[in-house]
Design an enzyme around this catalytic site. Structure first.
Site, mmCIF file in Angstrom:
data_model
loop_
_atom_site.group_PDB
_atom_site.id
_atom_site.type_symbol
_atom_site.label_atom_id
_atom_site.label_comp_id
_atom_site.label_asym_id
_atom_site.label_seq_id
_atom_site.Cartn_x
_atom_site.Cartn_y
_atom_site.Cartn_z
ATOM 1 N N ARG A 1 1.225 3.281 4.684
ATOM 2 C CA ARG A 1 1.714 2.844 3.372
ATOM 3 C C ARG A 1 1.974 1.347 3.432
ATOM 4 O O ARG A 1 2.556 0.846 4.405
ATOM 5 C CB ARG A 1 3.014 3.579 2.999
ATOM 6 C CG ARG A 1 2.932 5.091 3.010
ATOM 7 C CD ARG A 1 2.093 5.628 1.852
ATOM 8 N NE ARG A 1 2.188 7.078 1.758
ATOM 9 C CZ ARG A 1 1.389 7.922 2.403
ATOM 10 N NH1 ARG A 1 0.450 7.442 3.203
ATOM 11 N NH2 ARG A 1 1.527 9.227 2.257
ATOM 12 N N GLU B 1 -1.788 -3.754 -4.072
ATOM 13 C CA GLU B 1 -3.192 -3.395 -3.911
ATOM 14 C C GLU B 1 -3.937 -3.511 -5.234
ATOM 15 O O GLU B 1 -3.499 -2.943 -6.237
ATOM 16 C CB GLU B 1 -3.315 -1.975 -3.349
ATOM 17 C CG GLU B 1 -2.808 -1.864 -1.920
ATOM 18 C CD GLU B 1 -3.158 -0.539 -1.262
ATOM 19 O OE1 GLU B 1 -3.747 0.335 -1.935
ATOM 20 O OE2 GLU B 1 -2.864 -0.378 -0.058
ATOM 21 N N HIS C 1 -8.072 -0.144 2.101
ATOM 22 C CA HIS C 1 -7.544 1.214 1.939
ATOM 23 C C HIS C 1 -8.649 2.260 2.150
ATOM 24 O O HIS C 1 -8.894 3.114 1.290
ATOM 25 C CB HIS C 1 -6.905 1.380 0.559
ATOM 26 C CG HIS C 1 -5.827 2.430 0.547
ATOM 27 N ND1 HIS C 1 -4.682 2.333 -0.212
ATOM 28 C CD2 HIS C 1 -5.712 3.604 1.210
ATOM 29 C CE1 HIS C 1 -3.933 3.394 -0.028
ATOM 30 N NE2 HIS C 1 -4.539 4.180 0.829
#
Length: 528
Positions: free
Chosen positions: A232, A261, A280
């Site tokens: 995370r 993000e 990611h």
């Protein structure tokens, strides 16, 4: 004929499941607006989504036939679980489908970080030949600190051992027996910081873990440590990490997730040659996406066949006609479990729950599950629910004892939760006054009547004059408003406890000031 709506783009893995279900009609309709979904959902018995579709209370109110929602992935924060439970809709998810993908990506980043593979590739493609500039380090014989030893952390540990590394693990819920099974050496955060050559994060993001890698923790780290985060984004204070890389305390970092993000294009951390980064991608493999799609389709189909779902999120085991009566006890049980986890230190060994009085009108197994859910939720990177909490605890070697007594001399109903860890134990008693006034009435030897609502500050102090006034003044100076306060002491002039409900959480520097005050023995903060 059962009808299933697939509302988000899904890998083709689901097709093999429903191909063997001739009485299921599947519609793939992605990109529906909330209004369109509310109009159409009434025609479906099941629905499968990813993260794009949000299943709100309003949509569920229109879902007259809906029996099951399948979330292809781990997180279910885009589903109103409470509203689904109230309407008898089972929510299932697929938490283990991307375990291997995430663990393999982590180890891939570990190798790339150690051997400067991305940097050397970019250099060679620019036409340079800079062998000496990209000399790496070996993993063999190095110590890997794994913070969060859930499914992903365990798999990372297995692969790291195959590379000749020593795996140190920190997980408040991992017993010594389970750690031995995974060949992980249990360690405190302080030991991991001080001795690890590499630190990889595999924990959930919550108040207690936000900025787990901070300026303070980096100061405790072994010089030349390398940091990896494929879990995370908020677990790492990116500014602190940048500063530590710039001053040479951190040799490098591998990041797959970020506080924002996508991160800004001019993010200074990503411009550093010591940092390798991916957008990611940890769970993004063809196999993982197919596995997730297949798992979620199978669970949706099982529910539609009136069979138990393997990965249910909500609790279908309470009689709907009794739900409103038992609900205050369930909420209280979960909060007591969460408070136990916040007050205790060490790895959990045993939870003993004793029920007294009127509470025995209801089945106590859901309440025990609620205690376990509260105790475990913030101690693992896996999603813990009322359904899976008992099995989750059992698989990790935690002993669960439940006893019942028909009456209590002081309360018409009472639950007492004893929480035993490797560092000691804590006992908490709680009750429901009237129909819904739930309160803690005892913490260890302290009698105290406190509500567990919102942000709660729990302090143990010496029973001397001026302590309450001092902390009240401190909170006022920090513009922290007190909503409620409960006090208790073991004896006059002995030790005392105070539980203070605040309108907003106390910052870390305030907690530090309280902990360092001579009259205070310890301070904790919890959110309910």
């Amino acid at each position: 004929m059962k009808r299933v709506l697939i509302a988000d783009t899904l890998s083709r893995g689901w097709q093999s499941v429903f191909a063997e279900a001739p009485d299921v009609d599947v519609d793939v309709r992605t990109g529906l607006s909330p209004e369109a979904l509310a109009r159409e959902i009434g025609a479906y018995d099941g629905m499968i989504i990813r993260s794009e579709t949000h299943v709100t209370r309003e949509i569920l109110a229109a879902a007259h036939r809906l029996r099951v929602i399948g979330r292809a992935g781990v997180g279910v924060d885009n589903i109103d679980i409470g509203a689904a439970t109230e309407r008898g809709v089972v929510v299932v998810h697929s938490p283990g489908g991307n375990t291997i993908a995430t663990a393999e990506h982590t180890v891939g980043m570990l190798l790339a970080l150690s051997r400067n593979i991305p940097q050397a590739t970019a250099s060679l493609k620019r036409g340079a030949w800079e062998r000496k500039s990209y000399t790496g380090v070996e993993l063999n014989g190095k110590a890997l600190g794994i913070i969060g030893v859930g499914r992903v952390g365990q798999h990372v540990a297995r692969m790291a051992r195959a590379l000749g590394m020593t795996a140190l693990g920190h997980d408040p819920f991992l017993s010594e027996e389970m750690a031995a099974r995974y060949q992980v050496k249990l360690a405190s955060l302080e030991k991991i910081y001080a001795t690890s050559d590499y630190i990889t994060l595999h924990t959930p993001l919550m108040e207690a873990t936000r900025h787990l890698i901070s300026a303070a923790s980096l100061e405790k780290c072994k010089s030349g440590v390398r940091i990896l985060n494929c879990a995370r984004g908020g677990l790492v204070d990116e500014t602190a990490l940048l500063n530590a890389i710039e001053d040479g305390r951190v040799a490098g970092a591998a990041l797959d997730v970020y506080e924002e993000e996508p991160p800004p294009k001019d993010h200074p951390l990503l411009r550093r040659r010591e940092v390798i980064c991916t957008p990611h991608l940890a769970a993004s493999t063809t196999e993982a996406q197919d596995r997730v799609a297949r798992q979620i389709a199978q669970d949706v189909w099982e529910v539609l066949k009136d069979r138990p779902a393997h990965r249910a999120v909500n609790m279908p085991s309470v009689d709907p006609s009794l739900y409103e009566d038992v609900r205050p006890y369930l909420l209280l049980a979960e909060k007591v479990g969460a408070l136990q986890a916040r007050l205790s230190r060490g790895s959990l060994r045993r939870i003993a729950i004793e029920y007294h009085g009127d509470i025995l009108k209801f089945a106590t197994s859901p309440m025990t599950a609620a205690v376990l859910k509260g105790a475990i939720t913030n101690l693992t990177d896996e999603l813990v629910t009322y359904v899976n909490a008992p099995l989750f605890a059992q698989k990790r070697g935690v002993k669960i004892d439940e006893t019942r007594s028909s009456a209590h001399k002081d309360y018409t109903n009472l639950m007492t939760v004893d929480y035993e860890t490797t560092a000691g134990g804590t006992s908490i008693s709680a009750t429901v006054f009237g129909s819904s006034d739930a309160r803690v009435v005892r913490i260890d030897r302290f009698e105290v009547k406190a509500r567990l609502e919102g942000d709660v500050l729990i302090c143990c102090n010496r029973d001397v004059p001026g302590v309450v006034g001092w902390i009240g003044t401190l909170l006022a100076e920090e513009e922290l408003n007190i909503a409620d306060m409960a006090l208790g002491r073991d004896s006059r002039g002995g030790q005392a406890i105070m539980m203070i409900s605040l309108d907003s959480p106390a910052p870390e520097d305030v907690l530090k000031r309280i902990a360092e005050a001579p009259e205070f023995l310890w301070v904790r903060q919890a959110k309910f």
